[in-house]
Each structure stands twice: as structure tokens, then as C-alpha cells.
Design a protein around this motif. Structure first.
Motif, short mmCIF file in Angstrom:
data_model
loop_
_atom_site.label_atom_id
_atom_site.label_comp_id
_atom_site.label_asym_id
_atom_site.label_seq_id
_atom_site.Cartn_x
_atom_site.Cartn_y
_atom_site.Cartn_z
N LYS A 101 16.33 21.11 42.07
CA LYS A 101 17.72 21.18 41.68
C LYS A 101 18.59 20.67 42.82
N ASN A 102 19.68 20.03 42.48
CA ASN A 102 20.62 19.57 43.51
C ASN A 102 21.39 20.74 44.11
N ALA A 103 21.71 20.62 45.38
CA ALA A 103 22.66 21.58 45.98
C ALA A 103 23.96 21.54 45.20
N GLU A 104 24.67 22.67 45.19
CA GLU A 104 25.92 22.75 44.42
C GLU A 104 26.91 21.67 44.83
N PRO B 47 27.65 30.22 42.85
CA PRO B 47 27.31 30.34 41.42
C PRO B 47 27.41 31.75 40.86
N ALA B 48 26.94 32.75 41.62
CA ALA B 48 26.93 34.12 41.10
C ALA B 48 28.32 34.70 40.93
N SER C 123 28.41 18.41 42.71
CA SER C 123 29.84 18.14 42.55
C SER C 123 30.14 16.65 42.72
N TYR C 124 29.53 16.02 43.71
CA TYR C 124 29.70 14.57 43.88
C TYR C 124 29.14 13.82 42.68
N ILE C 125 27.95 14.23 42.23
CA ILE C 125 27.32 13.55 41.09
C ILE C 125 28.16 13.72 39.83
N GLN D 213 27.44 27.30 49.45
CA GLN D 213 26.31 26.97 50.32
C GLN D 213 25.01 26.78 49.55
N LYS D 214 24.97 27.18 48.30
CA LYS D 214 23.73 27.16 47.52
C LYS D 214 23.10 25.77 47.54
N GLY D 215 21.83 25.71 47.93
CA GLY D 215 21.12 24.45 48.03
C GLY D 215 21.10 23.87 49.42
#
Length: 488
Positions: A104-107, A247-248, A111-113, A201-203
Motif C-alpha cells: 500500500k502507498n503511504a498516505e 487514518p484512524a 495524496s500526490y497520486i 505519518q502512516k506508511g
């Protein structure tokens, strides 16, 4: 600066939207530049040309249908190798993670994607992002495009070198002790360290991957994720994309930051903290910063030689202790046990960086809580300052880009105004804002007599990231912006 390599991401996105260049053409242009210039820099350490080409083709097809993915539609970007990207290894500079392929991509990457970016490469870092230079046992050493004998900084050194040399147009870095700001300073770029807690920070690695696989995870103290760019407008755009809760927290939390305090340089209330005996600034840097302040004064900027009621030594000690607690948490048990023994042997008068690290990494939780209470008092002192002033101008680091030095970290030395200092003084000025969670934007301020870039740090009020970013834009209109190094 019409050369596509050095255009801003906003300019490139506009060119794609209006048909001046296709996403595929722009990607191929950058891939050719990477092939030509990266061997002497070693800034970009992984690429995914085939998947990037497929996405660029889809971006062009979408444009043909009249569809726009977002403000970065078709723009080629690279990502610091502490952030997970699907399709490329994420090593964090560690041989242990050489074959780690994220699922999975970092958060922040996502966002960039989601904004339309085409990710095509990963950029070099030190081991687990824990140095102000960028080298590791997997990918080797990254060189500064302004002088290959010098480091581009760390830990986002590969990102800064790639941007400065025109090998990509936007990046994401991370910063716990200056890891966005020092590379921006060493390479003549813009960088923004966000207020703590507003960018997920996730990822990011650390922490070690594969442990926190759900929506919950660990947020490292002091550490933030933020953008590097050649344009302050790109920094502003990137922050609009990156700001989000973890995310949480999203089911009950939104982040909406205040607008910038001022819209003109003459209205901006600017404080100064340009030197301190605890972390003296070399004259090569001080001369450039003073010249910048003089130019701003000539434009009737409201500048006062005032600073927060903060003792540099006390703040720095608090920073080092809390930083060591973070850095020590992931240390293998056998090393941590050795530190427990080593700390017993320290003299009470030993104030070296190694001693500070050992004490901080092995401190009792009670001691950490007491340090955190001191931090809150420091935060209040800064808040009091920002009741009168909008921003504070200060150095990023005591020196411009330094020569490569891969000795044991605590054996390294730097020379400031002819005097030897410990290497970790390099992060002294970064720690002032970091320990108290404040936003700080770095802008190009000029170059030394030897031709090396010098950045200026603009510190703003907590959660008012738009204020130092706007100040950076207003100040850059006087000082000028990014200038590419010769030969690229």
C-alpha cells in the motif's frame, strides 16, 4: 527558467492541461535526464519506468476526454525512500529491508497520486533517516549538485539533490531534526516542515513495516512529513494536498488551518534570531543572511531584532533528550542493553552529544514526562512571541553544505568560524522549531562567496502553516527564488 526540467509542478501541470506537452513526453524527458545526470549524483536510487509510462499514457488519455485528475495531473514526481510506494522497494536505507515491497502507498504518497501525479522513482537517504548526510550500505552516497564533494544533506538528501539538478519536479520528505530543512538549505530549495500532527505519518519507515497493518499505527514524536520543491507555490499546493488526519482519526476529525496573517511584506511583523553562542553560525552563512535582512529592510519590511523568551541551551537539551527517546525506541535489544551499561559510566559533567543521546535513549518514562512538561513551557514562550510577531527569521544550520564525512557519527567534527564543533551542531537551529511542533519554511536566501546555497528558516505559529509559507512567498519576491546549479 523556461527549461522544463526546472519549471514548477504548477507550470508543468498547466502545460499538460493545455497541450503544450504530454504527460508521456514530460516523463520521458525526466527519465532521460535521470539517465544522463543521476550517475554522478546518485540521488534517485529506484525507478519504475514501465508503470510510470502506463500511468502517463492514461493521464494523456484522460486529458483527451476532457477529464482532470487533479492539480498534479500527469506531473512526474519522486518520493523519499522512507515512504512506501507500491511497485518499488522501500528500504529506509537498511539492508534488512532491501527486498521490502509495500502493499500500500503511504498516505502522503497517495495524496500526490490522487492529485494526478506520476510517481517514477525513489530518492536516497541515510540508514532509517538518521543522519544529516545521505548514504547507506544499499545504495551508497548521494552527492550535492552544487559541489559533488559535498553532501546534499539528510535525511531527504536524495530528494533535494534530484530537485536541484532538475531530475524531478516535486518531492515528499520527512523531518525530525532538520531532514527537510537542511537539504533544502544545502541545495538551494524550498522546504516546509509542517506543524506536528497535521500530515499523516502512516506508511513512513520507521516504524518498521509489517507491524501496524491496519488503520492504527505509531506517530513518532517530533517527526513530520512535508514537501520539498523549487517553487514556494508548489510548497503551498503540496501542503493543501498533504494535510489530513491519520487514518484512524478521520471518522471524527478534520483539519482546517487559519488563513495567513498578512498579505504584504510591509504588514508582516518579523522577528530575528540570527546567531547564538550555544550554536554559533559561521560567517559564510551569517553574511548571506544579513544581506537578505538588509534587502528586506530596504523594502520597508517591519523587522525587529527580537526573539522568543527561550534559552537556546535549555531548548536544545530538551530537544536532544526527546529526540533520543524516539531514535532509541527502534534500537535492537543487544545495543540498547549496552547503552544501559554505557550510561552508567558517564560523568555527570559530560555534555557531549553522545552522552545526551545515551541519557535520552535510556531515560525513565518519568523523566520523559518531565521533559515534555518543559516542552509545553517552551511552546507557551513561542506562543507569547507570536502574539506580537508573525514569523521569526533564523538560520537553518551553522554551515552551508559540508564535505562528505562517513566516520562514526559522534567522531565527526565541523569547523565554524575556525573553531571545531561537534557534528550534531548542524541540527541545533532545526531543533528550536522541531521540539515545540512549530511550522518552519526554508527559502533560498543567496549563496556564499564560494558559491554554495544558503537557506533561511521562517518559523511560524503552531497550526498557522500558511503564515510562514505566505511570508516565504513575500520574502522571495525580494530575494529571488531557486537558481539551478551550473551544468544541469
Amino acid at each position: 527558467m523556461n527549461e522544463p526540467a526546472f519549471q514548477s509542478a504548477l507550470e508543468q501541470a498547466a502545460a499538460i492541461r493545455t497541450g503544450q506537452i504530454s504527460a508521456v513526453e514530460l516523463l520521458e524527458y525526466y527519465l532521460e535526464r535521470v539517465q544522463r545526470f543521476n550517475p554522478k549524483l546518485n540521488a534517485i536510487v529506484q525507478t519504475c519506468p514501465e508503470s510510470a509510462r502506463k500511468r502517463a499514457e492514461k493521464a494523456d488519455q484522460a486529458i483527451a476526454r476532457g477529464e482532470l485528475w487533479g492539480p498534479l495531473h500527469g506531473v512526474p514526481v519522486t518520493i523519499k525512500d522512507t515512504l512506501e510506494v507500491v511497485g518499488m522497494p522501500c528500504t529506509s536505507g537498511s539492508p534488512v529491508l532491501k527486498n521490502h515491497m509495500p502493499e500500500k502507498n503511504a498516505e502522503t504518497v497517495q495524496s500526490y497520486i490522487d492529485a494526478g501525479a506520476v510517481v517514477f522513482g525513489k530518492t536516497n537517504i541515510p540508514l532509517y533517516g538518521g543522519d544529516l548526510q545521505s548514504f547507506n550500505k544499499i545504495y551508497g552516497q548521494t552527492n550535492n549538485p552544487w559541489n559533488p564533494e559535498c553532501t546534499p544533506g539528510g535525511s531527504s538528501g536524495g530528494a533535494a539533490a534530484a530537485l536541484s539538478a532538475g531530475l524531478c519536479c516535486l518531492e515528499i520528505g520527512s523531518d525530525i531534526g532538520g531532514s527537510i530543512r537542511t537539504p533544502a538549505h544545502f541545495c538551494g530549495l524550498y522546504g516546509h516542515k509542517p506543524s506536528y500532527g497535521i500530515v499523516p505519518q502512516k506508511g513512513h519507515i520507521p516504524p518498521h513495516p509489517g507491524i501496524f497493518t491496519g488503520e492504527h499505527g505509531v506517530c513518532l514524536d517530533i517527526m513530520v512529513v512535508g514537501p520539498l520543491a523549487r517553487s514556494i507555490d508548489d510548497i503551498s499546493l503540496a501542503m493543501d494536498l498533504l494535510i489530513a488526519p491519520e487514518p484512524a482519526d478521520r471518522r471524527g476529525r478534520q483539519i482546517r488551518l487559519p488563513e495567513p496573517r498578512r498579505d504584504s511584506l510591509k504588514d508582516l511583523k518579523i522577528g530575528l534570531w540570527m546567531d547564538d553562542p550555544v550554536c554559533p553560525v559561521d560567517s559564510s552563512v551569517g553574511e548571506v543572511l544579513q544581506n537578505a535582512v538588509d534587502r528586506l529592510s530596504a523594502k520597508k519590511a517591519r523587522i525587529a531584532d527580537k526573539r522568543p523568551n527561550v534559552d537556546f541551551a535549555g531548548s536544545h537539551d530538551c530537544f536532544l533528550s526527546l529526540l533520543a527517546a524516539v531514535m532509541g525506541e527502534g534500537t535492537p535489544e543487544k545495543y540498547f542493553n549496552k547503552w544501559l551499561e554505557d550510561v552508567k559510566m558517564l560523568s555527570p559533567n559530560d555534555s557531549s552529544y553522545l552522552a545526551c543521546h545515551l541519557r535520552g535513549a535510556t531515560q525513565l518514562h518519568r523523566d520523559w514526562v518531565l521533559r515534555d512538561r518543559l516542552r509545553q513551557l517552551l511552546r507557551q514562550s513561542w506562543a507569547d512571541f507570536f502574539r506580537e510577531f508573525d514569523v521569526l527569521l533564523c538560520p537553518v544550520a551553522p554551515l552551508p553544505a559540508i564535505a562528505h564525512d562517513q566516520q562514526y557519527l559522534y567522531d565527526r567534527r565541523i569547523t565554524v568560524n575556525g573553531n571545531q564543533r561537534e557534528y550534531m551542531d548542524l541540527m541545533g537551529w532545526a531543533g528550536l522549531a522541531g521540539v515545540v511542533y512549530l511550522p518552519a519554511t526554508v527559502i533560498p536566501a543567496g549563496r556564499t562567496r564560494q558559491g554554495l546555497p544558503v537557506g533561511m528558516q521562517i518559523v511560524g505559529p503552531y497550526l498557522e502553516d500558511s503564515t510562514p509559507i505566505r511570508a516565504a512567498k513575500l520574502i522571495s519576491e525580494v530575494l529571488g527564488g531557486f537558481v539551478p546549479p551550473d551544468g544541469y
